[in-house]
Design a protein around this motif. Structure first.
Motif, PDB file in Angstrom:
ATOM      1  N   GLY A 108     -74.735  17.127  43.175  1.00 56.85           N
ATOM      2  CA  GLY A 108     -75.617  17.837  44.151  1.00 56.85           C
ATOM      3  C   GLY A 108     -75.899  16.880  44.996  1.00 56.85           C
ATOM      4  N   THR A 109     -75.790  15.598  45.022  1.00 57.00           N
ATOM      5  CA  THR A 109     -76.038  14.505  46.130  1.00 57.00           C
ATOM      6  C   THR A 109     -74.876  14.415  46.796  1.00 57.00           C
ATOM      7  OG1 THR A 109     -77.457  13.029  44.536  1.00 57.00           O
ATOM      8  CG2 THR A 109     -76.643  12.183  46.368  1.00 57.00           C
ATOM      9  N   ALA A 110     -73.666  14.415  46.553  1.00 56.17           N
ATOM     10  CA  ALA A 110     -72.476  14.575  47.339  1.00 56.17           C
ATOM     11  C   ALA A 110     -72.282  15.809  47.831  1.00 56.17           C
ATOM     12  CB  ALA A 110     -71.399  14.419  46.273  1.00 56.17           C
ATOM     13  N   LEU A 111     -72.495  16.948  47.256  1.00 56.10           N
ATOM     14  CA  LEU A 111     -72.730  18.244  47.907  1.00 56.10           C
ATOM     15  C   LEU A 111     -73.622  18.483  49.205  1.00 56.10           C
ATOM     16  CD1 LEU A 111     -71.452  21.075  48.243  1.00 56.10           C
ATOM     17  CD2 LEU A 111     -73.004  21.904  46.319  1.00 56.10           C
ATOM     18  N   ARG A 112     -74.663  18.046  48.871  1.00 58.06           N
ATOM     19  CA  ARG A 112     -75.690  18.108  50.134  1.00 58.06           C
ATOM     20  C   ARG A 112     -75.056  17.134  51.321  1.00 58.06           C
ATOM     21  NH1 ARG A 112     -81.718  16.389  47.913  1.00 58.06           N
ATOM     22  NH2 ARG A 112     -82.298  18.568  47.481  1.00 58.06           N
TER      23      ARG A 112
ATOM     24  N   ARG B  31     -65.906  19.441  48.550  1.00 56.43           N
ATOM     25  CA  ARG B  31     -65.362  19.720  49.543  1.00 56.43           C
ATOM     26  C   ARG B  31     -64.863  21.193  49.425  1.00 56.43           C
ATOM     27  NH1 ARG B  31     -61.965  15.081  49.655  1.00 56.43           N
ATOM     28  NH2 ARG B  31     -60.365  16.123  48.802  1.00 56.43           N
ATOM     29  N   LEU B  32     -64.652  21.549  48.095  1.00 60.83           N
ATOM     30  CA  LEU B  32     -64.264  23.019  47.961  1.00 60.83           C
ATOM     31  C   LEU B  32     -65.656  24.050  48.100  1.00 60.83           C
ATOM     32  CD1 LEU B  32     -62.439  25.216  46.623  1.00 60.83           C
ATOM     33  CD2 LEU B  32     -63.696  24.997  44.679  1.00 60.83           C
ATOM     34  N   MET B  33     -66.902  23.491  47.723  1.00 61.07           N
ATOM     35  CA  MET B  33     -67.711  24.378  48.149  1.00 61.07           C
ATOM     36  C   MET B  33     -68.173  24.418  49.775  1.00 61.07           C
ATOM     37  SD  MET B  33     -69.633  25.447  45.485  1.00 61.07           S
ATOM     38  CE  MET B  33     -68.161  25.718  44.940  1.00 61.07           C
ATOM     39  N   ALA B  34     -67.934  23.382  50.288  1.00 59.19           N
ATOM     40  CA  ALA B  34     -68.008  23.301  51.860  1.00 59.19           C
ATOM     41  C   ALA B  34     -66.833  24.119  52.297  1.00 59.19           C
ATOM     42  CB  ALA B  34     -68.304  22.138  52.315  1.00 59.19           C
ATOM     43  N   ASP B  35     -65.882  24.076  51.927  1.00 60.20           N
ATOM     44  CA  ASP B  35     -64.612  24.891  52.463  1.00 60.20           C
ATOM     45  C   ASP B  35     -64.800  26.526  52.261  1.00 60.20           C
ATOM     46  OD1 ASP B  35     -63.607  22.456  53.724  1.00 60.20           O
ATOM     47  OD2 ASP B  35     -61.872  22.566  52.272  1.00 60.20           O
TER      48      ASP B  35
ATOM     49  N   LYS C 190     -78.377  30.202  52.217  1.00 60.34           N
ATOM     50  CA  LYS C 190     -77.709  30.500  51.043  1.00 60.34           C
ATOM     51  C   LYS C 190     -77.898  29.566  50.309  1.00 60.34           C
ATOM     52  CE  LYS C 190     -75.219  34.459  51.679  1.00 60.34           C
ATOM     53  NZ  LYS C 190     -75.525  35.296  50.929  1.00 60.34           N
ATOM     54  N   GLU C 191     -77.711  29.700  48.685  1.00 65.23           N
ATOM     55  CA  GLU C 191     -78.026  28.634  47.787  1.00 65.23           C
ATOM     56  C   GLU C 191     -76.834  28.381  46.704  1.00 65.23           C
ATOM     57  OE1 GLU C 191     -81.516  29.892  45.616  1.00 65.23           O
ATOM     58  OE2 GLU C 191     -81.762  27.912  44.577  1.00 65.23           O
TER      59      GLU C 191
ATOM     60  N   GLU D  13     -71.918  16.537  52.067  1.00 66.38           N
ATOM     61  CA  GLU D  13     -70.760  17.078  52.736  1.00 66.38           C
ATOM     62  C   GLU D  13     -71.499  18.312  53.429  1.00 66.38           C
ATOM     63  OE1 GLU D  13     -67.612  16.311  51.909  1.00 66.38           O
ATOM     64  OE2 GLU D  13     -66.964  17.740  53.379  1.00 66.38           O
ATOM     65  N   LEU D  14     -72.324  19.120  53.045  1.00 64.02           N
ATOM     66  CA  LEU D  14     -72.952  20.335  53.634  1.00 64.02           C
ATOM     67  C   LEU D  14     -73.349  19.976  55.063  1.00 64.02           C
ATOM     68  CD1 LEU D  14     -74.228  22.238  50.800  1.00 64.02           C
ATOM     69  CD2 LEU D  14     -72.387  23.014  51.943  1.00 64.02           C
ATOM     70  N   ALA D  15     -74.034  18.836  54.885  1.00 61.04           N
ATOM     71  CA  ALA D  15     -75.150  18.344  56.061  1.00 61.04           C
ATOM     72  C   ALA D  15     -73.866  17.805  57.192  1.00 61.04           C
ATOM     73  CB  ALA D  15     -76.182  17.414  55.715  1.00 61.04           C
ATOM     74  N   ALA D  16     -73.055  17.236  56.862  1.00 60.21           N
ATOM     75  CA  ALA D  16     -72.024  16.537  57.587  1.00 60.21           C
ATOM     76  C   ALA D  16     -71.268  17.669  58.402  1.00 60.21           C
ATOM     77  CB  ALA D  16     -70.982  15.839  56.932  1.00 60.21           C
ATOM     78  N   ARG D  17     -71.192  18.820  57.814  1.00 57.93           N
ATOM     79  CA  ARG D  17     -70.471  19.801  58.447  1.00 57.93           C
ATOM     80  C   ARG D  17     -71.664  20.831  59.091  1.00 57.93           C
ATOM     81  NH1 ARG D  17     -65.602  21.990  54.889  1.00 57.93           N
ATOM     82  NH2 ARG D  17     -65.056  20.226  53.761  1.00 57.93           N
ATOM     83  N   GLY D  18     -72.919  20.541  58.994  1.00 64.14           N
ATOM     84  CA  GLY D  18     -73.754  21.438  59.609  1.00 64.14           C
ATOM     85  C   GLY D  18     -74.139  22.709  59.023  1.00 64.14           C
TER      86      GLY D  18
END
Ligand code: SF4
Length: 537
Positions: free
Chosen positions: A47-51, A154-158, A11-12, A53-58
């Protein structure tokens, strides 16, 4: 353009800076959009923070940075259509001139697939957040203010994990509250996050489209001195805010002390900065990523964050000290003219000699006391009438010239209540200044005052009595009846025609001058600037 669709399974999330909507008043036919010379730092930070966060959650979602100011919106739309099967979210950085284009693109994306999330943020959205969310069903979420990076990530990852349970827990989020009949709600920002933000990963600019090369080409085109040195520039931020954002705000949250054309969203805190160690770490990170010229986005740096600069000079790190002086990165920053007053000149000297600042972007704006007062340029609204800001402007230019600093300057040739006589006064004093100090100027922009939403000038249109009162204090006039006739439009509409906005401002706030006179005058000032060999941008 290389835009491969990798895998439908990945997903993108696309972070978008849409190009401006066309203007019939300003655009040359050959230039349908104006390319940025520097990246959108807000999007890169998100973008940096989102990457992270996403990586931390696998989570394997791809984060893509797309600045359509360098490609045009057609390329952006083609990209989104080609990638639609795997798009998870499109997130827009909004300023006034790209709002309509962004809204149209968001609506198009929703038609492709209504499940793709649409998110907006930045100053242009913060200025009209409630109206935008009420009017555009295509917008799912917005973020108000700047201190929203962690809330956004956090919203994007959630959302990706399908575990959003309480929309009230994301700082800065603007949303339709399901617990309150879909009423538009807004969470507080979290200024504490500023010193926790990750170092910006500039490689995001080299995603599916090589923005970096385009930015560099634009920098070298618009700033030939950078080309001569082979400099590679990016934007950095280690402090944020302005002294003038303190004090009372109007009903729309705009600081009453702000310059009346300033549409920077002040957020909940007037100013916030890193400590010296973190500021140096931010610089080092950008140096290690291959950059050597830094556009510091902090507003009016020598005035607003002098203690920080002083500490940075006291705590110069070894890696910087060990570099040959010619190899050290150089800096460009914003500065108010009053930072060059005699009792503050040691600040400029320290910045130039110890910290390698070589260019100051000074909002000179005008060359008459009444014009500067009309723009509320004083350090505070209460001192606006007593400070001699014209003297500050003239001193700033002379001091910069003496020190060999280069000045970029903004001139604003119209304002509340302007008259032909005031224009002539400005022209005469500018002419005199350029005759003496033209060599100090690297580049100058010449513009009409544009009343962007989020500024006091925009609020003259939706609160006409504020225009009448401000003009009256200076013995100037507005067309109050005209302002009343357009008040509803600016209080209720989000899809503002940017040309119409300027024309309404001219007619209501500058009734002594026609738009044709204003453009003629702008051209005269531009010719004067060019005649001294100064680059117009
Ligand atoms: S334009 Fe005026 S209010 Fe805005 S950041 Fe600069 S000095 Fe502050």
């Amino acid at each position: 353009m290389d835009a491969p669709v990798r895998s439908l399974a990945t997903k993108e999330i696309v972070l978008i800076n849409a190009a401006d909507s066309a203007s019939t008043l300003f655009d040359e036919a050959a230039e349908p959009y104006q390319a940025n010379a520097f990246p959108n730092l807000g999007l890169l930070t998100l973008g940096t923070a989102l990457r992270t966060e996403l990586a931390a959650r696998g989570l394997s979602h791809q984060v893509t940075y797309f600045d359509a100011s360098v490609t045009g919106n057609d390329e952006l739309i083609s990209y989104l259509e080609a990638h639609a099967p795997r798009l998870f979210a499109v997130c827009f950085s909004i300023y006034t001139a790209n709002y309509v284009a962004s809204a149209r693109i968001a609506e198009r994306v929703k038609r492709l697939d209504p499940n793709i999330h649409t998110v907006l943020g930045n100053d242009g959205f913060s200025a009209i957040w409630r109206i935008a969310m009420r009017r555009r069903a295509a917008f799912d979420y917005g973020f108000y203010g700047n201190d929203v990076v962690e809330g956004f990530s956090r919203l994007m990852a959630d959302l990706a994990e399908r575990r959003v349970v309480d929309l009230g827990r994301y700082p800065g989020l603007v949303f339709r509250d399901p617990a309150n009949n879909g009423r538009i709600a807004r969470n507080e920002e979290d200024p504490e996050e500023f010193n926790r933000l990750p170092m910006v990963d500039y490689s995001l600019t080299r995603g599916p489209f090589d923005h970096d090369a385009r930015y560099l080409a634009e920098q070298h085109r618009s700033m030939p001195s950078l080309a001569a040195r082979g400099a590679r520039g990016v934007t950095i931020e280690f402090a944020r805010g302005c002294l003038k954002f303190g004090g009372r705000r109007n009903d729309y949250g705009v600081p009453l002390n702000a310059c009346d054309f300033c549409a920077i969203n002040p957020g909940s805190r007037a100013m916030i900065g890193a400590d010296a160690e973190r500021a140096w770490a931010i610089i080092r990170s950008a140096v290690e990523q291959g950059y050597n010229y830094f556009f510091v986005t902090t507003d009016e740096l020598p005035l607003t964050f002098w203690p920080l600069l002083n500490r940075m000079a006291e705590r110069v790190p070894d890696w910087y000290r060990d570099m040959h002086r010619d190899d050290r990165p150089r800096f460009l920053c914003y500065a108010r003219a009053d930072a060059f007053k005699a009792n503050k000149l040691h600040r400029i000297d320290l910045m130039m000699e110890q910290l390698n600042y070589d260019t100051f972007w000074i909002g000179l704006e005008a060359f008459s006391t009444i014009s500067l007062r009309a723009m509320n340029k004083g350090i505070s609204a209460s001192r606006n009438g007593s400070q001699d800001m014209l003297e500050h402007n003239l001193e700033a230019v002379a001091c910069a010239a003496q020190r060999g600093a280069r000045i970029g300057a903004g001139l604003i040739v119209t304002h509340l209540g302007i008259t032909p006589d005031i224009m002539e006064t400005n022209f005469r004093i500018l002419d005199d200044c350029l005759q003496r100090h033209a060599q100090a100027f690297m580049e100058i922009t010449v513009n009409l005052l544009y009343p962007n939403p989020g500024s006091l000038a925009f609020d003259y249109l939706r609160m006409p009595s504020s225009a009448r009162d401000a003009a009256g204090r200076l013995g100037l006039e507005v067309d109050y009846d005209y302002l009343r006739s357009v008040q509803g439009k600016y209080a209720e509409e989000d899809m503002i025609d940017t040309d119409e906005l300027l024309l309404d401002f001219m007619r209501g706030c500058c009734p002594a001058v026609t738009i044709e006179q204003a453009f003629d005058y702008r051209n005269r000032v531009s010719e004067l600037v060019s005649s001294h060999g100064i680059q117009l941008v």
